[in-house]
Design an enzyme around this catalytic site. Structure first.
Site, PDB file in Angstrom:
ATOM      1  N   SER A  96      -3.849   2.509 -18.491  1.00 16.86           N
ATOM      2  CA  SER A  96      -5.179   2.938 -18.039  1.00 16.86           C
ATOM      3  C   SER A  96      -5.567   4.327 -18.521  1.00 16.86           C
ATOM      4  O   SER A  96      -6.708   4.748 -18.331  1.00 16.86           O
ATOM      5  CB  SER A  96      -5.254   2.883 -16.510  1.00 16.86           C
ATOM      6  N   THR A 106      -0.053   4.261   5.354  1.00 25.32           N
ATOM      7  CA  THR A 106      -1.322   3.544   5.533  1.00 25.32           C
ATOM      8  C   THR A 106      -1.276   2.574   6.706  1.00 25.32           C
ATOM      9  O   THR A 106      -2.242   1.846   6.932  1.00 25.32           O
ATOM     10  CB  THR A 106      -1.694   2.789   4.244  1.00 25.32           C
ATOM     11  N   GLY A 113       0.816  -1.204   0.000  1.00 25.20           N
ATOM     12  CA  GLY A 113       0.000   0.000   0.000  1.00 25.20           C
ATOM     13  C   GLY A 113       0.846   1.247   0.000  1.00 25.20           C
ATOM     14  O   GLY A 113       2.069   1.194   0.177  1.00 25.20           O
ATOM     15  N   LYS A 115      -7.911   4.816  -7.181  1.00 29.14           N
ATOM     16  CA  LYS A 115      -8.357   5.821  -8.148  1.00 29.14           C
ATOM     17  C   LYS A 115      -9.699   6.425  -7.742  1.00 29.14           C
ATOM     18  O   LYS A 115      -9.898   7.648  -7.827  1.00 29.14           O
ATOM     19  CB  LYS A 115      -8.452   5.181  -9.537  1.00 29.14           C
TER      20      LYS A 115
END
Length: 790
Positions: A695, A376, A372, A738
């Site tokens: 993407s 976090t 991650g 996202k």
């Protein structure tokens, strides 16, 4: 070493010696004959003996000449061209024949001669020669100085050389003729035959003295250096003998006093430790073998300290010492919830392990990988897991590690060798089943010293790590009870073989609400205490916390959020310390006083103000982010320009998007001939940051379609997905990161590939309710949704 013996007196008759016109020549190889010198010679072979017999029958004279090659026992005695042209005529004083074609001569040098021509080569060499008369030299100050200096140097050589008798020094001082002094010393000193032949051929006596002085001086330097080395060696030997003698005396004194030998005491202590330690059979054998070696060593030797260091490591490792696991699953769950908010997937996996461990105590420890963005809670969660399990905790950072020996250790043959960081961590944890964190595993490097990630394959494989072999220990150590937890920001840089051994658990970024709860529950109390404040002295309103989250930080984790909260606490602490206030209630209006103006303003909607601009979504190691694509057209020749530090995959996506639009120009509403005289330029802002990945394909295509149809993209809409030349929209990764980035920016609608619908389950329900998700399968659907009407 055979040393030529000079005559006790110089025969005055030798000065008027008449040299025959023809001389038999005997080649010599290992020495040079000088006038006035008497020395023995050994000869081997019938032809040499025949040559000597004929000389004895005539006038006992021989010409000794140095040859460049050793004389042959068969064939010609020597080739004439191999002989030097200057030699010494000698008189045979004595001949003693021996068995086996051998004989010994004693000869005396008479005079130098020069070979004029060779007359015969068989059965031996005969040559016409001429005598070299000695120069008449008048002694001057330079000659006397040269002779005195030469005698002094020669005297020092005699004193340092073990092979030369002291009588030579007195004899040299008694010689008055400069040439004779040079010849005699040249025949005595240990110089090469080439140097001696050079002295023989030097007819200028002044120059001959200079040449022999250089040779003697060089020989003296060698002898002095050898003497110095010998003295140093002797000093070392004397010191060692003295130390040995003193140790023996000390040993005898201790025995008289009834005291035990220090070495024996230490060996006994190690033996006791080995017997009491619950070692494996292999480790026990190796420990006793090393102890046996140590018992035969002297305590002052270097190997002794190496052996003691090894035994210290063997006896200090927790071979079978383990902590008792916490079997209370409810308590473990409570501890995990106390320390961290959210992270349900990781907590669930630990609770499952505890449940299995409770039912099957001999189960192997899991090997987890927390992946991650920074901040976090990956490392702190591992600490919480250790607390929940009731185990010891140890952490090592692998960032920047390039040496395989950091993992496996160094072999004991190296000076300063130690075990690797795995075994060192086990020793410091004092338990064979700790929670062992390998931090930043995605940043391990490799170079000429090896590949640490390959060494980790054995550590992190449950089928192998029960017999982990550290190079220093040389015996297997069981790591199967260790709970290994690795952390990483991304998986791409982890080698596939290593990634296959890890159970990956993703820790995505937090939502705004999650950050708010984390701040209220953990960060504010921690910083309040760290800055010496009480709950009565400082309080944050929820509005203040929300403003810090949205206006001063933009991250997936909460690390910067904690820094900003700490800055506010320090500001309040300063005011209280100076007596300005006694307490503070921090509201949204007060934040700018401590942190300055708002730094994070979402301008996402304002940036899409005209055709040719589209908003995409990106995923980075630090979390999700917005990605803007700008396109413009100008007159040209069908060129495509790409800027913004784009990687190869993004460049291919741009080419595919343009090809799709050109092939579907009529359907989209673009004139077919529009591209004939038009250049397209696609730019992705933040040009200093490298970008890559598939993407952004739908975003590039939407920006191009917006530009060419003169229709703006809706300003509250973001999109992500890979495209094909047929216009299909393919699934991509990082959906949760996202979506959270879009949610933080206030975006309401997101276009996602149809195949990514399943990923919405990982997104918090509150976020899902506040956003509109549109799933597409084809680019035509994207354009119908994204482009505004004309």
């Amino acid at each position: 070493m055979e040393v030529p013996m000079p005559e006790s007196t110089i025969n005055e008759d030798s000065k008027i010696f008449k040299l025959p016109e023809i001389l038999p020549i005997m080649p010599i190889f290992h020495t040079v004959a000088f006038p006035k010198m008497m020395f023995p010679m050994d000869i081997v072979g019938n032809r040499f003996i025949q040559l000597v017999d004929e000389a004895m029958a005539k006038d006992r004279l021989l010409g000794l000449v140095l040859t460049r090659k050793a004389p042959s026992a068969e064939g010609p005695l020597c080739q004439c061209e191999d002989l030097h042209r200057v030699g010494t005529c000698v008189s045979i004083l004595k001949l003693a024949k021996q068995a086996g074609e051998k004989a010994q001569l004693v000869v005396q040098g008479l005079a130098r001669f020069r070979i004029v021509e060779f007359l015969e080569e068989e059965p031996y060499i005969q040559a016409r020669v001429e005598k070299i008369e000695a120069d008449i030299l008048i002694k001057d100050l330079e000659i006397e100085a040269l002779m005195a200096n030469l005698s002094t140097l020669f005297d020092r050589v005699i004193k340092l050389s073990p092979f030369l008798p002291q009588e030579f020094a007195a004899m040299a001082k008694s010689i008055q003729e400069p040439g004779d002094l040079a010849d005699i010393i040249a025949s005595i000193v240990n110089a090469s035959v080439e140097d001696k032949q050079k002295i023989l051929e030097t007819l200028d006596i002044r120059q001959r003295l200079r040449e022999i002085t250089l040779i003697v001086n060089h020989q003296l330097e060698i002898l002095e250096l050898g003497s110095k080395i010998q003295s140093q060696v002797q000093e070392d030997i004397d010191k060692s003998q003295r130390d040995f003698y003193l140790r023996q005396q000390l040993k005898a004194i201790r025995e008289e006093l009834g005291e035990s030998d220090e070495n024996r005491v230490e060996v006994a202590e190690y033996r006791k430790k080995i017997e009491e330690k619950m070692l494996t059979e292999e480790a026990r054998k190796e420990a006793f073998r090393e102890l046996d070696r140590m018992s035969r060593m002297h305590p002052a030797s270097a190997e002794y300290s190496v052996a003691t260091t090894y035994l210290d490591w063997i006896t200090s490792l927790p071979w079978n010492e383990r902590t008792q696991d916490n079997q209370d699953i409810r308590q473990a769950r409570r501890i995990l919830d106390e320390d961290h908010y959210g992270l349900d997937k990781a907590k669930k996996r630990i609770i499952e392990y505890l449940a299995v461990r409770k039912l099957k105590p001999d189960t192997k420890g899991p090997i987890l990988c927390f992946v991650g963005p920074p901040g976090t809670g990956k490392t702190s969660l591992a600490q919480s897991i250790a607390r929940a399990l009731g185990r010891k905790f140890y952490r090592i950072s692998l960032g920047g590690v390039h040496d395989e020996a950091e993992i496996r250790g160094h072999r004991r043959t190296y000076v300063g060798a130690l075990p690797g960081r795995i075994i060192q961590g086990i020793r410091r944890a004092e338990s064979s089943n700790p929670v062992f964190v390998l931090d930043e595993i995605d940043k391990v490097g490799s170079d000429f010293r090896g590949d640490p990630s390959s060494a980790l394959l054995e550590v992190l494989d449950p089928e192998q790590n029960f017999a982990f072999m550290d190079h220093y220990l040389g015996v297997a150590f069981d790591l199967s009870h260790v709970t290994f937890i690795t952390t990483a920001n991304i998986l791409d840089t982890i080698p596939p073989a290593l990634r296959d051994r890890l159970e990956v658990i993703e820790l995505p970024g937090y939502t705004q609400d999650e950050k708010l709860r984390i701040a209220e529950r953990y960060l504010i109390p921690r910083q309040r205490e760290a800055n010496g404040l009480t709950p009565e002295q400082i309080k944050f309103t929820r509005g203040a916390a929300r403003l810090i989250i949205s206006g001063y930080t933009r991250e997936a984790g909460v690390r910067n959020l904690e820094r900003e909260i700490a800055a506010v606490c320090r500001g309040v602490a300063s005011q209280i310390a100076e007596g300005e206030i006694s307490s503070a209630l921090i509201s949204a209006r007060d934040i700018h006083r401590y942190l300055g103006p708002v730094r994070m303003i979402s301008d996402a909607r304002e940036r899409i103000s005209k055709p040719g601009i589209a908003m995409g979504l990106a995923w980075t190691p630090t979390g999700g982010d917005l990605l803007f694509v700008e396109a413009t057209a100008m007159k040209g020749r069908k060129g495509l320009t790409l800027t913004g530090q784009l990687g190869e995959v993004m460049k291919e996506s741009a080419s595919a998007a343009l090809s799709f639009i050109r092939s579907n120009a009529v359907k989209i509403g673009i004139p077919v001939d529009f591209f004939e005289e038009t250049d397209i330029h696609i730019h992705v802002p933040a040009g200093a940051i490298p970008k890559d990945g598939p993407s952004a394909g739908v975003t590039m295509l939407a920006a191009l379609a917006s530009l060419l149809t003169n229709r703006t993209v809706k300003n509250d809409l973001a999109m992500t997905g890979e495209i094909t030349l047929r216009g299909l929209v393919l699934p991509v990764g990082g959906i949760k990161e996202k979506v959270l980035a879009a949610h933080r920016a206030g975006i309401k609608t997101i276009i996602l590939p149809k195949w990514n619908r399943k990923d919405l389950e990982e997104i918090p329900s509150k976020v899902r309710k506040e956003m509109n998700f549109v799933f597409v399968n084809d680019m035509r659907e994207v354009l119908n949704i994204a482009l505004s009407r004309k």
